[in-house]
Design a protein around this motif. Structure first.
Motif, PDB file in Angstrom:
ATOM      1  N   PRO A 142       0.819  -1.214   0.000  1.00  0.00           N
ATOM      2  CA  PRO A 142       0.000   0.000   0.000  1.00  0.00           C
ATOM      3  C   PRO A 142       0.848   1.256   0.000  1.00  0.00           C
ATOM      4  CG  PRO A 142       0.048  -0.970   2.192  1.00  0.00           C
ATOM      5  CD  PRO A 142       0.780  -1.929   1.291  1.00  0.00           C
ATOM      6  N   LEU A 143       0.299   2.315  -0.584  1.00  0.00           N
ATOM      7  CA  LEU A 143       0.923   3.638  -0.546  1.00  0.00           C
ATOM      8  C   LEU A 143       0.221   4.430   0.555  1.00  0.00           C
ATOM      9  CD1 LEU A 143       1.146   4.319  -4.385  1.00  0.00           C
ATOM     10  CD2 LEU A 143       3.067   3.897  -2.848  1.00  0.00           C
ATOM     11  N   ASN A 144       0.870   4.528   1.696  1.00  0.00           N
ATOM     12  CA  ASN A 144       0.270   5.171   2.866  1.00  0.00           C
ATOM     13  C   ASN A 144       0.678   6.627   2.984  1.00  0.00           C
ATOM     14  OD1 ASN A 144      -1.120   2.901   4.293  1.00  0.00           O
ATOM     15  ND2 ASN A 144       0.938   2.031   4.261  1.00  0.00           N
ATOM     16  N   THR A 145      -0.300   7.492   3.276  1.00  0.00           N
ATOM     17  CA  THR A 145      -0.039   8.899   3.569  1.00  0.00           C
ATOM     18  C   THR A 145      -0.790   9.260   4.848  1.00  0.00           C
ATOM     19  OG1 THR A 145      -1.954   9.791   2.371  1.00  0.00           O
ATOM     20  CG2 THR A 145       0.031   9.352   1.081  1.00  0.00           C
ATOM     21  N   ASN A 146      -0.638  10.495   5.273  1.00  0.00           N
ATOM     22  CA  ASN A 146      -1.361  10.954   6.456  1.00  0.00           C
ATOM     23  C   ASN A 146      -2.872  10.925   6.241  1.00  0.00           C
ATOM     24  OD1 ASN A 146       1.017  11.429   7.844  1.00  0.00           O
ATOM     25  ND2 ASN A 146       1.183  13.535   7.104  1.00  0.00           N
ATOM     26  N   LYS A 147      -3.291  10.986   4.972  1.00  0.00           N
ATOM     27  CA  LYS A 147      -4.719  10.980   4.646  1.00  0.00           C
ATOM     28  C   LYS A 147      -5.258   9.568   4.447  1.00  0.00           C
ATOM     29  CE  LYS A 147      -4.363  15.454   2.295  1.00  0.00           C
ATOM     30  NZ  LYS A 147      -4.514  16.176   1.007  1.00  0.00           N
ATOM     31  N   GLY A 148      -4.398   8.566   4.597  1.00  0.00           N
ATOM     32  CA  GLY A 148      -4.825   7.188   4.390  1.00  0.00           C
ATOM     33  C   GLY A 148      -4.118   6.566   3.204  1.00  0.00           C
ATOM     34  N   VAL A 149      -4.619   5.429   2.753  1.00  0.00           N
ATOM     35  CA  VAL A 149      -4.023   4.701   1.628  1.00  0.00           C
ATOM     36  C   VAL A 149      -4.500   5.337   0.322  1.00  0.00           C
ATOM     37  CG1 VAL A 149      -3.764   2.466   0.495  1.00  0.00           C
ATOM     38  CG2 VAL A 149      -3.987   2.578   2.984  1.00  0.00           C
TER      39      VAL A 149
ATOM     40  N   GLY B 151      -3.151   4.382  -2.753  1.00  0.00           N
ATOM     41  CA  GLY B 151      -2.935   3.492  -3.891  1.00  0.00           C
ATOM     42  C   GLY B 151      -2.064   2.318  -3.521  1.00  0.00           C
ATOM     43  N   ALA B 152      -1.469   1.696  -4.544  1.00  0.00           N
ATOM     44  CA  ALA B 152      -0.622   0.526  -4.330  1.00  0.00           C
ATOM     45  C   ALA B 152       0.490   0.503  -5.362  1.00  0.00           C
ATOM     46  CB  ALA B 152      -1.449  -0.751  -4.434  1.00  0.00           C
ATOM     47  N   LEU B 153       1.647   0.003  -4.928  1.00  0.00           N
ATOM     48  CA  LEU B 153       2.773  -0.299  -5.828  1.00  0.00           C
ATOM     49  C   LEU B 153       2.785  -1.804  -6.038  1.00  0.00           C
ATOM     50  CD1 LEU B 153       5.960   1.651  -4.659  1.00  0.00           C
ATOM     51  CD2 LEU B 153       4.497   2.143  -6.604  1.00  0.00           C
ATOM     52  N   VAL B 154       2.906  -2.227  -7.277  1.00  0.00           N
ATOM     53  CA  VAL B 154       2.827  -3.665  -7.568  1.00  0.00           C
ATOM     54  C   VAL B 154       3.963  -4.071  -8.513  1.00  0.00           C
ATOM     55  CG1 VAL B 154       1.428  -5.512  -8.554  1.00  0.00           C
ATOM     56  CG2 VAL B 154       0.320  -3.663  -7.276  1.00  0.00           C
ATOM     57  N   VAL B 155       4.606  -5.195  -8.184  1.00  0.00           N
ATOM     58  CA  VAL B 155       5.562  -5.832  -9.094  1.00  0.00           C
ATOM     59  C   VAL B 155       5.059  -7.245  -9.369  1.00  0.00           C
ATOM     60  CG1 VAL B 155       7.581  -4.475  -8.460  1.00  0.00           C
ATOM     61  CG2 VAL B 155       7.003  -6.499  -7.119  1.00  0.00           C
ATOM     62  N   LYS B 156       5.319  -7.726 -10.582  1.00  0.00           N
ATOM     63  CA  LYS B 156       4.870  -9.065 -10.977  1.00  0.00           C
ATOM     64  C   LYS B 156       5.993  -9.793 -11.690  1.00  0.00           C
ATOM     65  CE  LYS B 156       1.282  -7.883 -13.498  1.00  0.00           C
ATOM     66  NZ  LYS B 156       0.052  -8.047 -14.309  1.00  0.00           N
ATOM     67  N   SER B 157       5.951 -11.103 -11.597  1.00  0.00           N
ATOM     68  CA  SER B 157       6.909 -11.932 -12.327  1.00  0.00           C
ATOM     69  C   SER B 157       6.163 -13.088 -12.972  1.00  0.00           C
ATOM     70  CB  SER B 157       7.986 -12.474 -11.391  1.00  0.00           C
ATOM     71  OG  SER B 157       8.714 -13.503 -12.035  1.00  0.00           O
ATOM     72  N   TYR B 158       6.451 -13.329 -14.250  1.00  0.00           N
ATOM     73  CA  TYR B 158       5.880 -14.467 -14.959  1.00  0.00           C
ATOM     74  C   TYR B 158       6.886 -15.609 -15.067  1.00  0.00           C
ATOM     75  CZ  TYR B 158       2.162 -11.281 -16.373  1.00  0.00           C
ATOM     76  OH  TYR B 158       1.114 -10.397 -16.374  1.00  0.00           O
ATOM     77  N   SER B 159       7.999 -15.473 -14.361  1.00  0.00           N
ATOM     78  CA  SER B 159       9.059 -16.476 -14.433  1.00  0.00           C
ATOM     79  C   SER B 159       9.131 -17.253 -13.129  1.00  0.00           C
ATOM     80  CB  SER B 159      10.405 -15.797 -14.700  1.00  0.00           C
ATOM     81  OG  SER B 159      11.465 -16.721 -14.546  1.00  0.00           O
TER      82      SER B 159
ATOM     83  N   ASP C 238       6.700   4.315   1.318  1.00  0.00           N
ATOM     84  CA  ASP C 238       6.341   5.551   2.033  1.00  0.00           C
ATOM     85  C   ASP C 238       6.898   6.773   1.329  1.00  0.00           C
ATOM     86  OD1 ASP C 238       4.949   4.156   3.929  1.00  0.00           O
ATOM     87  OD2 ASP C 238       6.577   4.112   5.397  1.00  0.00           O
ATOM     88  N   GLN C 239       8.151   6.651   0.878  1.00  0.00           N
ATOM     89  CA  GLN C 239       8.756   7.761   0.149  1.00  0.00           C
ATOM     90  C   GLN C 239       8.054   7.974  -1.189  1.00  0.00           C
ATOM     91  OE1 GLN C 239      10.995   9.549   1.535  1.00  0.00           O
ATOM     92  NE2 GLN C 239      11.970  10.788  -0.055  1.00  0.00           N
ATOM     93  N   VAL C 240       7.674   6.882  -1.849  1.00  0.00           N
ATOM     94  CA  VAL C 240       6.954   6.990  -3.121  1.00  0.00           C
ATOM     95  C   VAL C 240       5.600   7.650  -2.907  1.00  0.00           C
ATOM     96  CG1 VAL C 240       5.832   5.669  -4.958  1.00  0.00           C
ATOM     97  CG2 VAL C 240       8.129   5.037  -4.198  1.00  0.00           C
ATOM     98  N   ALA C 241       4.894   7.255  -1.849  1.00  0.00           N
ATOM     99  CA  ALA C 241       3.581   7.847  -1.556  1.00  0.00           C
ATOM    100  C   ALA C 241       3.714   9.347  -1.315  1.00  0.00           C
ATOM    101  CB  ALA C 241       2.962   7.170  -0.337  1.00  0.00           C
ATOM    102  N   THR C 242       4.738   9.745  -0.576  1.00  0.00           N
ATOM    103  CA  THR C 242       4.971  11.173  -0.325  1.00  0.00           C
ATOM    104  C   THR C 242       5.274  11.902  -1.624  1.00  0.00           C
ATOM    105  OG1 THR C 242       5.829  10.684   1.887  1.00  0.00           O
ATOM    106  CG2 THR C 242       6.396  12.829   0.935  1.00  0.00           C
ATOM    107  N   ALA C 243       6.086  11.259  -2.485  1.00  0.00           N
ATOM    108  CA  ALA C 243       6.434  11.878  -3.771  1.00  0.00           C
ATOM    109  C   ALA C 243       5.195  12.051  -4.645  1.00  0.00           C
ATOM    110  CB  ALA C 243       7.486  11.032  -4.485  1.00  0.00           C
TER     111      ALA C 243
END
Length: 439
Positions: free
Chosen positions: A223-230, A232-240, A258-263
């Motif tokens: 989850p992308l957490n901020t002071n206002k709540g979640v 969004g989300a960061l997701v990585v996937k692998s098909y291997s 957390d840094q990404v959410a702030t950015a």
């Protein structure tokens, strides 16, 4: 020798292990018996093999390599960073090397560098897409992230969107509701990390885990957490099947999230403030400054391409009466509905702006000839002449419209607006609810 924390490895001229000390099992995961006779290059991470073989040639030619670093793949599939000190014995035709596991140090350095890079990207990126592209590259340097996407949730619209989506086998999904079955929605709803593997996917076959391209799919979302709540989300996937996300990958992605959410939040705020500076806060239309910029640009293109354009100056008849009798809140709703109807009367390439009070400008970009501009003016007149139902109140207004065009009336931005304004006053003096072409 077996008491050393570093591993001592001896490799023959063919590149096969002939001896390894006890520490090699802790570092590489293989027992000495499993390593002896095996080609050294087989354990090297595939992206580092060419560089490693080049360094081997340099060592065997007599060059010292006291601090060479590369990556190896452990028996359990984890990638480890190794720092080597190696020497070639010409007399014995053997390469003797000492291996030190520097994975934790590299991980700490990479995470610190990633935080700085994300913070810098938030300031340097021109828009959210540029920010997401930079974040993708940064995270790709920390863990396998060929397939990566960002999901953002707008609480006001109850819309889950995918503004950045890179997937080797699929395209970005359509906007979703937060109660949808997509895994990223679950991450945002719960605010918890979600790791899906082929082992955990079976119970979710009802649609929670997308099966695309191959049988093996590893999916990790934080989850992308901020002071206002979640947000969004960061997701990585692998098909291997060779790439499995570990607890370390989860910790790392959580650490940078957390840094990404702030950015993201900072960039969204910058974009919103820029929007406010150049748009009317009530209707969301371009304000006077932005409309002038677009008109200047349109005139420049019209002159270069020798194409016409038209400008409509619109003033609302009886608007003051609505404000005085029904109140300013109803007047504000009326202006918003006028803006909505105006946008539906023109093309996407045209610009509708509010320049103050009950005055609007419409730029018919690359405009059709004057007779077509008049058809649009009549379309607007008819649209605004229809009654408005506003919060249980009914209002009726009409427009006075002045029409000016390039090159007929002027080639100057301010002059063209002034000419259209004068034509609008002629229409208003004639009783309103009409349009007037500038003389």
């Amino acid at each position: 020798m077996d008491l050393l924390l570093d591993a001592v490895c001896v490799v023959d001229v063919q590149g096969c292990f002939v001896f390894v000390s006890a520490a090699s099992e802790r570092i590489f995961g293989y027992t000495p018996a499993e390593m002896i006779g095996r080609p050294m290059i087989d354990l090297v991470f595939h992206e580092d093999r060419a560089r490693t073989l080049q360094t081997v040639d340099e060592i065997m030619s007599g060059q010292s390599q006291p601090h060479f670093e590369n990556r190896y793949v452990r028996k359990d599939g984890q990638v480890v960073h190794i720092m080597w000190s190696a020497y070639w014995s010409e007399a014995d035709q053997l390469r003797i090397a000492v291996a030190r596991d520097v994975t934790e140090r590299k991980r700490a350095d990479s995470m610190q560098a990633a935080l700085y890079a994300i913070s810098e990207a938030a300031h340097a990126a021109e828009d959210l897409l540029a920010l997401f592209q930079k974040i993708h590259r940064i995270i790709g340097g920390l863990l396998p992230a060929v397939n990566f996407f960002v999901a953002l949730y707008d609480k006001n619209k109850d819309a889950l969107t995918f503004p950045y989506y890179v997937d080797e086998y699929g395209q970005a999904p359509d906007p979703q509701k937060l109660d949808s079955t997509v895994p990223s929605a679950e991450v945002i709803r719960t605010g918890r990390v979600l790791l899906l593997t082929p082992d955990t996917a079976a119970p979710r076959s009802g649609g929670g885990l997308p099966q695309v391209g191959r049988d093996s799919l590893n999916w990790l979302g934080v989850p992308l957490n901020t002071n206002k709540g979640v947000i969004g989300a960061l997701v990585v996937k692998s098909y291997s099947a060779e790439v499995r996300y570990t607890e370390q990958d989860i910790e790392l992605l959580q650490f940078v999230s957390d840094q990404v959410a702030t950015a993201i939040e900072r960039k969204q705020m910058e974009i919103w403030l820029q929007h406010l500076a150049r748009h009317d806060p009530l209707t969301g239309l371009p304000n006077r400054e932005l409309f002038h910029d677009r008109l200047e640009t349109a005139l420049h293109l019209a002159k270069r391409n020798q194409t016409p354009l038209s400008l409509l100056y619109i003033d609302l008849d009886k608007f003051k009466q609505v404000n005085d009798t029904l109140g300013h809140p109803i007047g504000d709703l009326l202006l918003q509905e006028v803006a909505h109807r105006l946008k539906h009367c023109v093309r996407e390439s045209d610009t509708v702006g509010r320049i103050g009070g009950d005055e609007f400008l419409v730029l018919l970009n690359g405009s059709p000839q004057s007779d077509q501009a008049l058809l649009i003016a009549e379309k607007i007149r008819a649209a605004l002449d229809r009654p408005f139902d506003l919060a249980g109140q009914r209002a009726h207004i009409s427009p006075s419209i002045g029409v000016a065009s390039y090159p007929t009336h002027s080639a100057d931005c301010k002059q063209l607006i002034r000419v259209a304004d004068e034509a609008m006053y002629v229409a208003k003096k004639g009783g309103g609810n009409r349009f007037q072409v500038a003389s």
